[in-house]
Each structure stands twice: as structure tokens, then as C-alpha cells.
Write a protein that holds these residues in place. Structure first.
Motif, PDB file in Angstrom:
ATOM      1  N   HIS A  17       0.850  -1.188   0.000  1.00 33.75           N
ATOM      2  CA  HIS A  17       0.000   0.000   0.000  1.00 33.75           C
ATOM      3  C   HIS A  17       0.884   1.236   0.000  1.00 33.75           C
ATOM      4  O   HIS A  17       1.680   1.445   0.887  1.00 33.75           O
ATOM      5  N   ASP A  18       0.771   2.056  -1.010  1.00 31.85           N
ATOM      6  CA  ASP A  18       1.576   3.263  -1.152  1.00 31.85           C
ATOM      7  C   ASP A  18       0.633   4.421  -1.426  1.00 31.85           C
ATOM      8  O   ASP A  18      -0.230   4.330  -2.279  1.00 31.85           O
ATOM      9  N   HIS A  19       0.786   5.503  -0.695  1.00 33.03           N
ATOM     10  CA  HIS A  19      -0.153   6.619  -0.805  1.00 33.03           C
ATOM     11  C   HIS A  19      -0.104   7.332  -2.144  1.00 33.03           C
ATOM     12  O   HIS A  19      -1.107   7.812  -2.612  1.00 33.03           O
ATOM     13  N   GLU A  20       1.053   7.433  -2.773  1.00 34.62           N
ATOM     14  CA  GLU A  20       1.171   8.277  -3.955  1.00 34.62           C
ATOM     15  C   GLU A  20       1.312   7.501  -5.260  1.00 34.62           C
ATOM     16  O   GLU A  20       0.784   7.886  -6.273  1.00 34.62           O
ATOM     17  N   TYR A 115      -8.967  -5.663   0.847  1.00 31.20           N
ATOM     18  CA  TYR A 115      -7.797  -5.259   1.633  1.00 31.20           C
ATOM     19  C   TYR A 115      -7.325  -3.875   1.187  1.00 31.20           C
ATOM     20  O   TYR A 115      -7.088  -2.995   2.013  1.00 31.20           O
ATOM     21  N   GLN A 116      -7.212  -3.668  -0.120  1.00 26.52           N
ATOM     22  CA  GLN A 116      -6.768  -2.373  -0.634  1.00 26.52           C
ATOM     23  C   GLN A 116      -7.808  -1.282  -0.376  1.00 26.52           C
ATOM     24  O   GLN A 116      -7.460  -0.141  -0.047  1.00 26.52           O
ATOM     25  N   VAL A 117      -9.088  -1.626  -0.492  1.00 25.95           N
ATOM     26  CA  VAL A 117     -10.152  -0.636  -0.260  1.00 25.95           C
ATOM     27  C   VAL A 117     -10.145  -0.151   1.185  1.00 25.95           C
ATOM     28  O   VAL A 117     -10.341   1.046   1.439  1.00 25.95           O
ATOM     29  N   PHE A 118      -9.922  -1.056   2.142  1.00 31.27           N
ATOM     30  CA  PHE A 118      -9.877  -0.616   3.541  1.00 31.27           C
ATOM     31  C   PHE A 118      -8.792   0.438   3.722  1.00 31.27           C
ATOM     32  O   PHE A 118      -9.002   1.454   4.394  1.00 31.27           O
ATOM     33  N   GLY A 142      -7.711  -2.999   8.430  1.00 31.23           N
ATOM     34  CA  GLY A 142      -7.279  -3.517   7.134  1.00 31.23           C
ATOM     35  C   GLY A 142      -6.113  -4.467   7.265  1.00 31.23           C
ATOM     36  O   GLY A 142      -6.059  -5.506   6.594  1.00 31.23           O
ATOM     37  N   ASN A 143      -5.174  -4.128   8.141  1.00 25.96           N
ATOM     38  CA  ASN A 143      -4.033  -5.019   8.366  1.00 25.96           C
ATOM     39  C   ASN A 143      -4.476  -6.352   8.944  1.00 25.96           C
ATOM     40  O   ASN A 143      -3.990  -7.410   8.545  1.00 25.96           O
ATOM     41  N   GLY A 144      -5.393  -6.315   9.908  1.00 27.95           N
ATOM     42  CA  GLY A 144      -5.907  -7.559  10.486  1.00 27.95           C
ATOM     43  C   GLY A 144      -6.649  -8.393   9.454  1.00 27.95           C
ATOM     44  O   GLY A 144      -6.501  -9.616   9.398  1.00 27.95           O
ATOM     45  N   GLY A 150      -3.864 -13.939   4.780  1.00 31.32           N
ATOM     46  CA  GLY A 150      -2.524 -14.191   4.271  1.00 31.32           C
ATOM     47  C   GLY A 150      -2.052 -13.165   3.259  1.00 31.32           C
ATOM     48  O   GLY A 150      -1.112 -13.416   2.506  1.00 31.32           O
ATOM     49  N   LEU A 151      -2.675 -12.001   3.246  1.00 34.32           N
ATOM     50  CA  LEU A 151      -2.306 -10.945   2.303  1.00 34.32           C
ATOM     51  C   LEU A 151      -1.281  -9.991   2.873  1.00 34.32           C
ATOM     52  O   LEU A 151      -0.649  -9.242   2.132  1.00 34.32           O
ATOM     53  N   ALA A 152      -1.145  -9.971   4.187  1.00 36.81           N
ATOM     54  CA  ALA A 152      -0.248  -9.028   4.844  1.00 36.81           C
ATOM     55  C   ALA A 152       0.432  -9.734   6.006  1.00 36.81           C
ATOM     56  O   ALA A 152      -0.144 -10.651   6.597  1.00 36.81           O
ATOM     57  N   PRO A 153       1.627  -9.313   6.338  1.00 39.94           N
ATOM     58  CA  PRO A 153       2.305  -9.925   7.480  1.00 39.94           C
ATOM     59  C   PRO A 153       1.648  -9.525   8.791  1.00 39.94           C
ATOM     60  O   PRO A 153       0.937  -8.532   8.861  1.00 39.94           O
ATOM     61  N   GLY A 154       1.904 -10.304   9.815  1.00 39.93           N
ATOM     62  CA  GLY A 154       1.414  -9.965  11.142  1.00 39.93           C
ATOM     63  C   GLY A 154       0.299 -10.879  11.572  1.00 39.93           C
ATOM     64  O   GLY A 154      -0.292 -11.596  10.767  1.00 39.93           O
ATOM     65  N   PRO A 155       0.026 -10.880  12.865  1.00 37.34           N
ATOM     66  CA  PRO A 155      -1.021 -11.750  13.394  1.00 37.34           C
ATOM     67  C   PRO A 155      -2.408 -11.248  13.035  1.00 37.34           C
ATOM     68  O   PRO A 155      -2.632 -10.052  12.892  1.00 37.34           O
ATOM     69  N   ALA A 156      -3.316 -12.155  12.877  1.00 39.97           N
ATOM     70  CA  ALA A 156      -4.715 -11.794  12.661  1.00 39.97           C
ATOM     71  C   ALA A 156      -5.279 -11.253  13.966  1.00 39.97           C
ATOM     72  O   ALA A 156      -4.783 -11.575  15.046  1.00 39.97           O
ATOM     73  N   PRO A 157      -6.322 -10.431  13.919  1.00 37.52           N
ATOM     74  CA  PRO A 157      -6.912  -9.898  15.145  1.00 37.52           C
ATOM     75  C   PRO A 157      -7.374 -11.044  16.044  1.00 37.52           C
ATOM     76  O   PRO A 157      -7.885 -12.055  15.572  1.00 37.52           O
ATOM     77  N   GLY A 158      -7.161 -10.877  17.346  1.00 33.32           N
ATOM     78  CA  GLY A 158      -7.607 -11.884  18.305  1.00 33.32           C
ATOM     79  C   GLY A 158      -6.666 -13.062  18.422  1.00 33.32           C
ATOM     80  O   GLY A 158      -6.964 -14.023  19.121  1.00 33.32           O
TER      81      GLY A 158
END
Length: 167
Positions: A17-20, A115-118, A142-144, A150-158
Motif C-alpha cells: 500500500h503506497d499513498h502516492e 484489503y486495498q479498499v480498507f 485492514g491489516n488484520g 494471508g495478504l499481509a504480514p502480522g497476526p490476525a486480530p484476536g
């Protein structure tokens, strides 16, 4: 020019995700890039158009979606696989929506799209309200969502980020 290069080279904590410099096209009003149009120091009035064309099969399921806009960088219709259009009526305080996807759009593509829309929603909310705290909460959601799929690194919420303890 140097600031422009820095902005394009910069990525944020939301991965791809890149703003510009991303594949999401922004159409800003009034004027291009959010700046009012001016001629001889006076604001000019003009009308911009956005056109959507949806081809349906015999069962009225979208098979092709195309869009074009007078404020777009490219001319002519462009195809897309899914779209969401939300229209807020300030008088009635209600939102009307048109949410479409073609019958050949995969669930994997829809997951990535949402994911991108969030993240785009968080960015738009930030620009519209200047409420950074709430925009960050939308990004976190969105990250959660992305992590759960499996689209982004990191733990799922909860879920726990570390190894699970055995009892």
C-alpha cells in the motif's frame, strides 16, 4: 522535484500500500489534484463526468465493467473486475451504494480488492476529516483483515503473536 522523488520512493507500514504511486487512480474535485481551477485569478466552474458501463449476461450478472472519467489521466474506457460506489445524501443522512463484480472475479482477487479498499478508505477518511487516530484504526482493521487472509504480514486480530503455550 526532489520531494516528488522522495514521495514516490517512500512506502509505508502497510506493505504494498503506497499513498502516492499505486494502481488506484484518484479523481479529485474541484479541479485536478484537489486544487481549484483558476484563470486570471478567478475560479472557473466546470462539469466533470464519470461514466460506468456494465455488460450483463442473460441472468443479469455482470460480465464486464468499464469506467471512464473526464478528470482521468487516461482517455477512453478502462475495464475493472469489481467496483463500489457510495453516494451520501446529506439531506436524508443516508448512503446509496452500487457494489458490483464480474462473474469471473476470483475470491482471491476480491480479498485483495477489499484489503486495498480498507486502506484507501483510511487514507480518504484522513484527507477528508484530518482525524489521524481514526484513520489509523481503519488501517489497523485492514491489516488484520489482510493478515487473516494471508495478504499481509502480522497476526490476525484476536490471535497471539508469539508461540502458543502448552498446558
Amino acid at each position: 522535484p526532489d520531494q516528488e522523488k522522495e514521495a514516490k520512493a517512500k512506502t509505508d507500514q502497510y506493505g504494498e500500500h503506497d499513498h502516492e504511486d499505486e494502481d488506484v487512480e484518484h479523481i479529485a474535485y474541484p479541479g485536478r489534484n484537489g486544487r481549484p481551477s483558476q484563470q486570471c485569478g478567478r475560479l472557473m466552474s466546470r462539469t466533470a463526468h464519470i461514466k460506468l458501463t456494465v455488460d450483463l449476461d442473460a441472468e443479469e450478472i455482470p460480465v464486464r465493467i468499464q469506467w471512464e472519467a473526464t478528470e482521468s489521466r487516461e482517455r477512453g474506457p478502462k475495464s475493472c473486475d469489481s467496483m463500489m460506489l457510495s453516494l451520501f445524501d446529506g439531506a436524508t443522512k443516508t448512503t446509496a451504494a452500487i457494489d458490483l463484480w464480474t462473474k469471473d472475479t476470483s475470491v482471491a482477487d476480491l480479498n485483495l480488492y477489499f484489503y486495498q479498499v480498507f486502506h484507501k478508505m483510511a487514507d480518504t477518511y484522513q484527507r477528508a476529516t484530518r482525524n489521524e487516530e481514526m484513520a489509523n484504526q481503519i488501517h489497523e482493521f485492514g491489516n488484520g483483515f489482510g493478515a487473516s487472509l494471508g495478504l499481509a504480514p502480522g497476526p490476525a486480530p484476536g490471535t497471539r503473536s508469539g508461540p502458543r503455550e502448552e498446558r
